[in-house]
Design an enzyme around this catalytic site. Sequence first.
Site, PDB file in Angstrom:
ATOM      1  N   HIS A 147     111.024  74.350  62.542  1.00 29.87           N
ATOM      2  CA  HIS A 147     111.068  72.890  62.601  1.00 29.87           C
ATOM      3  C   HIS A 147     111.581  72.448  63.973  1.00 29.87           C
ATOM      4  O   HIS A 147     110.984  71.591  64.627  1.00 29.87           O
ATOM      5  CB  HIS A 147     111.987  72.348  61.501  1.00 29.87           C
ATOM      6  N   GLN A 205     106.537  41.895  14.989  1.00 28.79           N
ATOM      7  CA  GLN A 205     106.856  43.218  15.515  1.00 28.79           C
ATOM      8  C   GLN A 205     106.816  44.262  14.407  1.00 28.79           C
ATOM      9  O   GLN A 205     106.238  45.343  14.568  1.00 28.79           O
ATOM     10  CB  GLN A 205     108.247  43.177  16.158  1.00 28.79           C
ATOM     11  N   GLU A 216     111.822  46.537  24.552  1.00 30.68           N
ATOM     12  CA  GLU A 216     110.473  46.364  25.088  1.00 30.68           C
ATOM     13  C   GLU A 216     110.167  44.864  25.246  1.00 30.68           C
ATOM     14  O   GLU A 216     109.723  44.411  26.289  1.00 30.68           O
ATOM     15  CB  GLU A 216     109.489  47.016  24.116  1.00 30.68           C
ATOM     16  N   HIS A 217     110.413  44.096  24.170  1.00 32.03           N
ATOM     17  CA  HIS A 217     110.196  42.645  24.181  1.00 32.03           C
ATOM     18  C   HIS A 217     111.523  41.947  23.917  1.00 32.03           C
ATOM     19  O   HIS A 217     112.193  42.268  22.946  1.00 32.03           O
ATOM     20  CB  HIS A 217     109.225  42.225  23.078  1.00 32.03           C
ATOM     21  N   HIS A 241     103.587  46.151  13.060  1.00 29.79           N
ATOM     22  CA  HIS A 241     102.872  47.154  13.858  1.00 29.79           C
ATOM     23  C   HIS A 241     102.903  48.520  13.199  1.00 29.79           C
ATOM     24  O   HIS A 241     101.921  49.252  13.195  1.00 29.79           O
ATOM     25  CB  HIS A 241     103.507  47.303  15.247  1.00 29.79           C
ATOM     26  N   ASP A 250     101.113  39.387  23.963  1.00 29.47           N
ATOM     27  CA  ASP A 250     100.273  40.502  23.516  1.00 29.47           C
ATOM     28  C   ASP A 250      98.815  40.298  23.891  1.00 29.47           C
ATOM     29  O   ASP A 250      98.076  41.271  24.040  1.00 29.47           O
ATOM     30  CB  ASP A 250     100.338  40.644  21.989  1.00 29.47           C
TER      31      ASP A 250
END
Lengths: 431, 431
Positions: A420, A259, A327-328, A262, A361
């Site tokens: 209406h 991770q 996220e993960h 990145h 991934d």
Amino acid sequence: MPVRLDRSSADFDQRFGAFLAAKREASADVEAAARAIVDDVAKRGDAALLEATAKFDRLTLDASDLRVTAAEIEAAVKACDAATLDALKLARDRIETYHRRQLPKDERFTDQLGVELGWRYTAIESAGLYVPGGTAAYPSSVLMNAVPAKVAGVTRLVMVVPSPDGKLNPLVLAAAKLGGVTEIYRVGGAQAVAALAHGTATIAPVAKIIGPGNAYVAAAKRLVFGKVGIDMIAGPSEVLVIADDTGNADWIAADLLAQAEHDASAQSILITDSARLAADVEKAVEAQLKTLPRAVIASASWADFGAIIMVKNLNDAIPLADAIAAEHLEIMTQDPDALAAKIRNAGAVFLGPHTPEAIGDYVGGSNHVLPTARSARFSSGLSVHDFLKRTSILKCGPDQLRALGPAAMILGKAEGLDAHSRSIGLRLNLS
Amino acid sequence: MPVRLDRSSADFDQRFGAFLAAKREASADVEAAARAIVDDVAKRGDAALLEATAKFDRLTLDASDLRVTAAEIEAAVKACDAATLDALKLARDRIETYHRRQLPKDERFTDQLGVELGWRYTAIESAGLYVPGGTAAYPSSVLMNAVPAKVAGVTRLVMVVPSPDGKLNPLVLAAAKLGGVTEIYRVGGAQAVAALAHGTATIAPVAKIIGPGNAYVAAAKRLVFGKVGIDMIAGPSEVLVIADDTGNADWIAADLLAQAEHDASAQSILITDSARLAADVEKAVEAQLKTLPRAVIASASWADFGAIIMVKNLNDAIPLADAIAAEHLEIMTQDPDALAAKIRNAGAVFLGPHTPEAIGDYVGGSNHVLPTARSARFSSGLSVHDFLKRTSILKCGPDQLRALGPAAMILGKAEGLDAHSRSIGLRLNLS
């Protein structure tokens, strides 16, 4: 050094709160610059697009050069390593199989009054896929964005990718072809987003724009939202590992670093009830960093945003995981399924020691475009749903209108909307 | 006078294009003003919220006054007319029944390699519902926003509603109670959106903000998007009626006016293959306008944005309807179902002469929060999906990792992400 927090310390809540609130990205205010570019492309079309491309990508083009040709794509595919192409094909096939299961069913039913109700799904006609250039040009991301669109039934799938100094990544073009992209243009930045949203003489507008980009791309997407649909605004990526004493420290360290590599603003967090494991993981991270090609990035991320959080028992990890909303989420405990079932907020969960996040991934089949920066509290990963829309259906006959009409007329009048009420009353001879 | 277009005229494409591109709302640039308010509330919390409320709503409050009390809600319910409350209850029950059918199922499956895959849905923990004050305070909209949230399982549902000069609409409070709203605060505007997104001492932050508002509210939602989830940015409302010679001109005129009375920037469009019907509808609109309480608004909408489009046959209406992508589509032809099935872009369809759109506004059961201003090309009406999120699930054992790992390692290396490859290789003794 990563942050170390202990759930049992007196100041934990305060320190954990500060940790959650810490910003990982400088929020450069590029809104004004992005707005100027978007407005210019909306007004002057190709001319503005070409000027911005010359300026930002150092690439002088004519309008007729904007589209990447079929011959260029073929040449790119031929330039790719065969094993890599095979791996991309495996990824494509598995992503397609997984996402086919997401296709929702239409619904049509008749209620007790005889009213016919339901809904129908249709695909968005056209979508634009933004792909970053340079080092962040990931062929896997092209597949993750393109394949769900094709599975949903999007017919026109347009990719934009900047080619700084004229360079394009052959694997990105190969992935586009495998993923079913129908048009590719060598433009990027806010100008590409503007072209997709407003259209130019060369690039017809699309209905929705997806895909990650830098701050200018994100700002441009926010500006065109409403004119077109957009996906989430992507932030820096993160992983949370929850492990007990059965966890393998080397494997966990490798996942934290996968991770961290990145981006310097990526985040890797370990929550554990084992002081022994926490210490071993820290040592393993340091050891593995020594031989990692992207060690500079990964060690910056680990030092600035990494964290090891100690808990007395694993149940204490649940509210922390929900607050982090990673996220993960990797769970490496004796019963990962049971723990996962209790956690509400996570983009994706990876269960057990043999499911490193990197599988997800690339070739797991599930989507790697996932909600970042705590947005898993309110949003989901990319799916076929992002390329479908739902039309609701209502059908009354005279009896149903007679049964429901009077209540609707009362509400129309209560809201001061007499027309209406009249539209119903006229049909029932009540007005 | 409404626009009259004829599909068979030489300049149709150009005129239809101009008609589609015409803006119906002045896009006042309120972004800077909204940003100042949002930033102030983010920084100073309740103090900023109270100051903005004093300024914009002419209402001086203490923080302890912000929340509407249970006693006030009870008093409001008692002040409501019994028949109106019954109509709201009918609406609530029908909306709930319809939306329960939207609840998606979790998925878990094992593929041929033995990889376990799937996804799980969970509700968003907390949602904020913005309700406009004044004339646009519609109790029906409270139900349409609140009920899907409750059906999805949102536990904390916070409503904000401005009370200019201290006034609140009792029906709005009654609808909030019927809809399961758990907290109500008497604040509005950009300051209310900011409070929901950032939290104050009195108002805890929520994960997602829904509901329509004025330009300041829309700008504030756009600014906090990412920090929290938001729903669509609502624009002016519209109806498209497709009718053939079997259509009842009075009923169609009434439906066009029911749309037009909402707002001077609302839009009502008729597409027909019958010149006789087109003429009769125009006459009927003029006749009905004479006795309509909101005639000033409705006639402005009809004159400025109304349109009658002639086609040679109904199949020609299909691409036009897809380009218009109407929020509401009424089909009054001999076979409305067959025509509806061919149209891709519409928020909701109302089939046959006995389904005036007003039924769907109140008691049909389907949601009346629908995509406006052509956004049905890429988005859907509000549903339980807007209050759910999906976590994807992946689980490999050693055999599955062995099968998939090498391809993932190739892709990791191809993307320059060595730590990704290593996290797999380490487990397979390949690194």
